[in-house]
Design a protein around this motif. Structure first.
Motif, mmCIF file in Angstrom:
data_model
loop_
_atom_site.group_PDB
_atom_site.id
_atom_site.type_symbol
_atom_site.label_atom_id
_atom_site.label_comp_id
_atom_site.label_asym_id
_atom_site.label_seq_id
_atom_site.Cartn_x
_atom_site.Cartn_y
_atom_site.Cartn_z
ATOM 1 N N PRO A 198 -6.440 -6.512 -3.746
ATOM 2 C CA PRO A 198 -5.998 -5.644 -4.863
ATOM 3 C C PRO A 198 -6.072 -4.294 -4.593
ATOM 4 O O PRO A 198 -6.509 -3.018 -5.489
ATOM 5 C CB PRO A 198 -7.501 -5.713 -5.520
ATOM 6 N N GLN A 199 -6.731 -3.568 -3.572
ATOM 7 C CA GLN A 199 -6.774 -2.637 -2.514
ATOM 8 C C GLN A 199 -5.421 -1.448 -2.766
ATOM 9 O O GLN A 199 -4.717 -0.826 -2.887
ATOM 10 C CB GLN A 199 -6.691 -2.331 -1.232
ATOM 11 N N VAL A 213 -6.875 -7.289 -11.166
ATOM 12 C CA VAL A 213 -6.092 -7.706 -10.694
ATOM 13 C C VAL A 213 -5.038 -9.163 -10.905
ATOM 14 O O VAL A 213 -3.858 -9.444 -11.346
ATOM 15 C CB VAL A 213 -6.436 -7.525 -9.191
ATOM 16 N N GLN A 252 -8.715 -2.669 -9.558
ATOM 17 C CA GLN A 252 -8.461 -3.036 -8.945
ATOM 18 C C GLN A 252 -9.414 -4.524 -9.157
ATOM 19 O O GLN A 252 -8.974 -5.595 -8.751
ATOM 20 C CB GLN A 252 -8.722 -2.649 -7.939
ATOM 21 N N PHE A 268 -3.711 -1.454 -5.564
ATOM 22 C CA PHE A 268 -3.538 -0.514 -6.873
ATOM 23 C C PHE A 268 -4.446 0.300 -7.023
ATOM 24 O O PHE A 268 -5.760 0.125 -7.754
ATOM 25 C CB PHE A 268 -4.815 -1.970 -7.877
ATOM 26 N N THR A 269 -4.048 1.766 -6.848
ATOM 27 C CA THR A 269 -4.025 2.922 -6.623
ATOM 28 C C THR A 269 -3.367 3.696 -7.713
ATOM 29 O O THR A 269 -2.820 4.337 -6.970
ATOM 30 C CB THR A 269 -5.007 3.398 -5.435
ATOM 31 N N CYS A 296 0.791 -1.068 -12.878
ATOM 32 C CA CYS A 296 0.068 -2.350 -12.640
ATOM 33 C C CYS A 296 1.074 -3.510 -12.795
ATOM 34 O O CYS A 296 1.093 -4.181 -11.940
ATOM 35 C CB CYS A 296 -1.294 -2.096 -13.414
ATOM 36 N N LYS A 314 0.655 -1.438 0.068
ATOM 37 C CA LYS A 314 -0.215 -0.051 -0.032
ATOM 38 C C LYS A 314 1.061 0.722 0.001
ATOM 39 O O LYS A 314 0.755 2.287 -0.906
ATOM 40 C CB LYS A 314 -0.776 0.395 0.893
ATOM 41 N N ASN A 358 -10.093 4.295 -9.396
ATOM 42 C CA ASN A 358 -9.077 2.906 -9.633
ATOM 43 C C ASN A 358 -9.589 1.452 -9.655
ATOM 44 O O ASN A 358 -8.933 0.656 -9.467
ATOM 45 C CB ASN A 358 -8.316 3.057 -8.247
ATOM 46 N N LYS A 359 -11.240 1.543 -9.012
ATOM 47 C CA LYS A 359 -11.650 0.457 -9.442
ATOM 48 C C LYS A 359 -11.743 -0.009 -10.943
ATOM 49 O O LYS A 359 -11.794 -1.732 -10.040
ATOM 50 C CB LYS A 359 -13.053 0.941 -9.181
#
Length: 782
Positions: free
Chosen positions: A697-698, A716, A713, A700-701, A653, A637, A709-710
């Motif tokens: 997956p969180q 993934v 995510q 990935f921002t 990514c 994170k 960002n969803k």
């Protein structure tokens, strides 16, 4: 001569056999008579020869007797010479030699006495001339005395004790003469210098003054102009160059160089009744550096004053310098200080006047013209000689100096940008472009031809072009952040190349290769200068990666954009930067991959504290494993936030997916390696894995806006290779034997796509007890 009688008789007898007996007597009688006749003739001849020989013999005998007498006399004479004359001759030779040596000694003594007399006369006349202030005559007499003394000292083997005293006297009188000349010289040119030893400051320079005497003192009016006599006397004594050198250094230090260095200084002159004063006044400068024209005017004023009151004095050179004949003091002073003065003018005046933009080169003609006029004025005052000096050569070679200065400024500016902070960033989007004026098309004619051709095709031919077109951003750099210094560096490169298009051929080539040097310098300097930060800080490593890709992106087309606007020498394929592209891409990738390896190492190190995920029914072991999972997620994170809005989305990514995949792979490997997993262990392992699946997956921002960002995510599984493997492992941890067999589906199910048969069997053995059902399930896994 008749034959001998015996021979005739023999001949007659030899032929007697052929003679008749009657004639024999007759013949014998005739022969006898003939013999008698011959005998008579022979006797006569002998008598005749004897009579002729007798006087000759007598003469020879007389000569022999005379010779014997002469030989006797010679012997007597020789004996007399050896006994009497030789001794007298040896005595005479010895006397002659002695007389000759005596003559030579007398001649030497006479010459020495003559030189001593000349020395004495010269010293007396020197004293007389010095009292009358006839300095030139006094100096000449001293030189005569010095010449006489040198002659006396050169006499080998004839040393006089008096010579040392004479040498001392000559030295004393010479110093006395130089003292008087120095006193006169100090009256002619009086320096009033600042009391402080520091002469470099503006305040101390303002206290410098030079006073030149314009009218001779009354007692010197009869003796003639003091300047000429004093300086000529210095020249005769060989001290003029020393005096001028000292005067020249003072002139440079306290007047000329300050005028060049300080734009606010102005020369101020004041003429009084018997003295001319040269001092400074200060004015507010318009610029940091004076223009060459202003400096030349100031220097010219100084030399005009010196020429009028001091330097316009003709001098006769000493004997060894007679080649030049009569010279002026200005010429000698010029020889002493011009080289240093011209260097100062170049370094502190002309260098600063070199344009920084090629559009201002035309205005530099005024500087060249001013330099020519300045040197012409100095030559008219005989301060300079020759056709061209380094000063004028430098001014005329402005194109080369402009190129050198421009290249130097470019490299210095580039290096300053490279050593500035990396973390100050700007956002680059596909619409971003370097802030430059639009370049003109290479050829308008070609553009018109293309228009005509396109119209012809449109009217007469079917359009075969595919309706599906590439996006305008296809070849654009993706959105990311780069260092503001790198953006400025690229702008510097474009501006320099734009400058090159308007420059001369030589300058164009130098500027082009300076731009290449910028990028080669970046390649060498940045990784070294920022090495520690690039290794420690992930954000800087990402920014450096973007910087390198940004530069490589521009280098692909940079040469092509300017190819037809540079000099012809560079148009034939030389104006390119494409060869630098692989190096910059490699530089950015290596730095980022090194950071990725560091992050992978940290992830694996944190998971190593999970105690191999064994015996999860032990609370301590479970807490250690849970802590390791939490630390890995926290690290990911944190990296996600650090790289957010910095890396291009696709790179972001891939990087985050690679790191998350590393963590999942390590967890799968360690769980799959367990030999015994109890039901409680399985539940807790499932709980840990669910944490990774839910929170993984969180990380990935890539964008600051959370709602955007969803999308990433949800994708993934695209970026994490072991994502489905991990989810299948979670299914196995919660499934019964039949469900596992169904997931395997004879090697065609989703479980078979992620695990090998051996791995699945190992997990079944670890999860389930040894029963017939387990054996049956194991038999179906193949």
């Amino acid at each position: 001569m008749a034959a001998p009688a015996g021979s005739l008789v023999a001949a007659v007898l030899a032929h007697s056999g052929r003679l008749d007996k009657e004639d024999l007597g007759t013949r014998i009688g005739r022969l006898s008579r003939r013999v008698e006749e011959l005998k008579g003739e022979v006797c006569n001849m002998i008598n005749k020869k004897y009579n002729e020989f007798l006087p000759s013999m007598q003469s020879a005998e007389d000569l022999v007797s005379q010779l014997e007498g002469l030989s006797s006399n010679i012997d007597l004479l020789k004996a007399g010479i050896e006994n009497e004359v030789q001794q007298d001759l040896n005595i005479a030779v010895a006397e002659f030699t002695e007389l000759k040596q005596q003559l030579e000694r007398d001649t030497l003594v006479l010459s020495i006495l003559k030189k001593l007399q000349e020395f004495d006369t010269a010293i007396k006349e020197y004293h007389t001339a010095l009292l009358e202030k006839k300095y030139v005559a006094a100096a000449q007499q001293l030189e005569k005395a010095r010449s006489s003394l040198k002659m006396l000292e050169s006499r080998k083997g004839f040393e006089l004790k008096i010579l040392k005293a004479l040498g001392t006297e000559l030295t004393v009188q010479t110093q006395n003469m130089l003292y008087h000349l120095g006193e006169e010289w100090q009256k002619l040119a009086v320096w009033k210098l600042p009391p402080s030893k520091e002469s470099s400051s503006l305040e101390s320079v303002m206290h410098s003054e030079l006073h030149l005497r314009t009218v001779p003192l009354k007692e010197e009016e009869i003796a003639g102009p003091p300047v000429a006599s004093v300086l000529q006397a210095f020249a005769v004594l060989g001290e003029l160059h020393t005096k001028l050198k000292i005067f020249g250094q003072l002139l440079l230090k306290y007047i000329l160089k300050p005028l060049i260095s300080y734009p606010c200084l102005q020369p101020f002159t004041e003429e009084q009744s018997d003295v001319f004063i040269l001092r400074f006044k200060s004015e507010e400068p318009n610029l940091d550096h004076s223009s060459p024209m202003e400096v030349f005017d100031k220097i010219k004023l100084i030399f005009e004053v010196l020429h009028k009151y001091l330097l316009n004095v003709p001098l006769e050179q000493p004997a060894e310098d007679k080649k030049n004949g009569i010279v002026t003091l200005a010429e000698l002073l010029g020889d002493a200080i011009w080289e240093e003065l011209s260097d100062c003018l170049i370094q502190n005046c002309l260098v600063n006047s070199i344009p920084t933009n090629s559009s201002k080169l035309e205005q530099y003609v005024e500087v060249i013209k001013s330099t020519e006029e300045f040197e012409k004025a100095l030559k008219d005052m005989q301060f300079l000689k020759g056709d061209m000096t380094d000063l004028l050569k430098y001014a005329r070679n402005v194109n080369s100096h402009f190129a050198n200065k421009k290249c130097q400024d470019v490299i210095v500016a580039a290096r300053n940008l490279m050593t500035s902070e990396i973390h100050n960033t700007v956002k680059i989007t596909p619409d971003s472009s370097v802030a430059l004026p639009r370049l003109p098309d290479p050829g308008a004619g070609d553009h018109l031809k293309m228009q005509k051709t396109s119209k012809l095709l449109h009217n007469n031919m079917v359009n075969l072009e595919n309706e599906t077109k590439l996006s305008q951003y296809t070849f654009s750099l993706p959105t990311c952040r780069i260092s503001s210094s790198v953006e400025k560096l690229m702008e510097l490169a474009y501006q320099t190349l734009l400058e090159a298009t308007a420059s001369t051929d030589q300058c164009c080539i130098q500027l082009f290769y300076s731009v290449r040097n910028i990028f080669q310098l970046f390649y060498d300097v940045v990784p070294t200068y920022h090495k520690e930060n690039l290794q420690k800080l992930p954000q800087l490593a990402a920014i450096h990666h973007n910087n390198c890709m940004y530069i490589a992106h521009h280098l692909l087309t940079l040469g092509h954009q300017f190819r037809y606007r540079l000099t012809n020498i560079l148009c034939d394929g030389a104006a390119t930067f494409v060869d630098l592209v692989p190096g910059f891409r490699r530089l950015g990738m290596e730095c980022f991959l090194a950071q990725m390896r560091v992050q992978k190492g940290e992830i694996l190190e944190r998971l190593s504290s999970a105690r191999n995920f064994s015996n999860m029914d032990d609370e301590e072991n479970y807490c250690a494993a849970n802590k390791a999972i939490r630390q890995v997620l926290h690290q990911l994170k944190r990296l996600g936030k650090v790289w957010q809005d910095v890396l291009p989305v696709n790179v972001y990514c891939k990087a985050m997916g690679t790191l998350l995949n590393t963590a999942l792979t390590e967890i799968v490997t360690r769980i799959a390696a367990l030999e015994d997993i109890s039901a409680e262990d399985a539940d807790r392992l499932y709980s840990l894995c669910r944490t990774m699946v839910e929170e993984g997956p969180q990380v990935f921002t890539p964008l600051p806006e959370d709602d955007k960002n969803k999308k990433y995510q949800e994708e993934v599984p695209v970026y994490v290779q072991k994502w489905m493997t991990f989810k299948e492992l979670m299914i196995i941890l919660q499934a019964n034997l039949q469900e596992i067999v169904d997931q395997w589906a004879d090697g065609k199910g989703p479980l078979a796509a992620e695990f090998s048969a051996a791995e699945v069997k190992s997990l079944i053995r670890a999860l389930f007890q040894n029963t017939e059902r387990r054996a049956a399930a194991l038999a179906k896994i193949k």
